[in-house]
Design a protein around this motif. Structure first.
Motif, short mmCIF file in Angstrom:
data_model
loop_
_atom_site.label_atom_id
_atom_site.label_comp_id
_atom_site.label_asym_id
_atom_site.label_seq_id
_atom_site.Cartn_x
_atom_site.Cartn_y
_atom_site.Cartn_z
N LEU A 149 51.39 10.02 48.95
CA LEU A 149 52.36 10.46 49.95
C LEU A 149 53.08 9.26 50.56
N ARG A 182 57.08 8.72 50.16
CA ARG A 182 57.90 8.61 51.37
C ARG A 182 58.65 7.28 51.38
N GLU A 192 48.40 16.98 50.97
CA GLU A 192 49.64 16.19 51.05
C GLU A 192 50.74 16.69 50.11
N GLU A 199 54.25 17.96 51.51
CA GLU A 199 55.18 16.93 51.97
C GLU A 199 55.75 16.13 50.78
N ILE A 200 54.92 15.87 49.78
CA ILE A 200 55.40 15.19 48.57
C ILE A 200 56.48 16.04 47.92
#
Length: 101
Positions: free
Chosen positions: A12, A16, A49, A52-53
């Protein structure tokens, strides 16, 4: 780098980081991010996670498409109309074609 050996929180973080770095006029990083993390975002079994990835992968893909469209449009317009722009076209050219003698 092998993503399967990384912990999910590190994946992640890296995803990001690539997404944010793409805003520094480096759309190639968005393309790399979208391709590299696609399997993590959409094909792996669910994990914390992953949501969000997936968000960063989708936004990176959209950014890549927008940049590609914009760059293709600019290159086409510049190639077609540079000569008509006269001195301004010459001023923004890196290499000025000399033509046929």
């Amino acid at each position: 780098m092998d993503l399967s050996k990384m912990k999910n929180d590190k994946k992640l973080y890296l995803c990001r980081w690539y997404y944010r770095a793409g805003f520094a006029f480096l759309p190639f990083l968005w393309c790399v991010n979208a391709v590299w993390f696609f399997a993590e975002a959409f094909r792996k079994p669910p994990y914390e996670e992953q949501r969000e990835i997936r968000k960063y992968v989708v936004m990176s893909g959209i950014g890549t498409i927008i940049w590609t469209a914009a760059l293709t449009t600019w290159i086409t317009v510049f190639q077609l109309y540079r000569a008509e722009w006269g001195e301004t076209g010459d001023w923004i050219s890196f290499i000025i074609p000399t033509g046929i003698p």
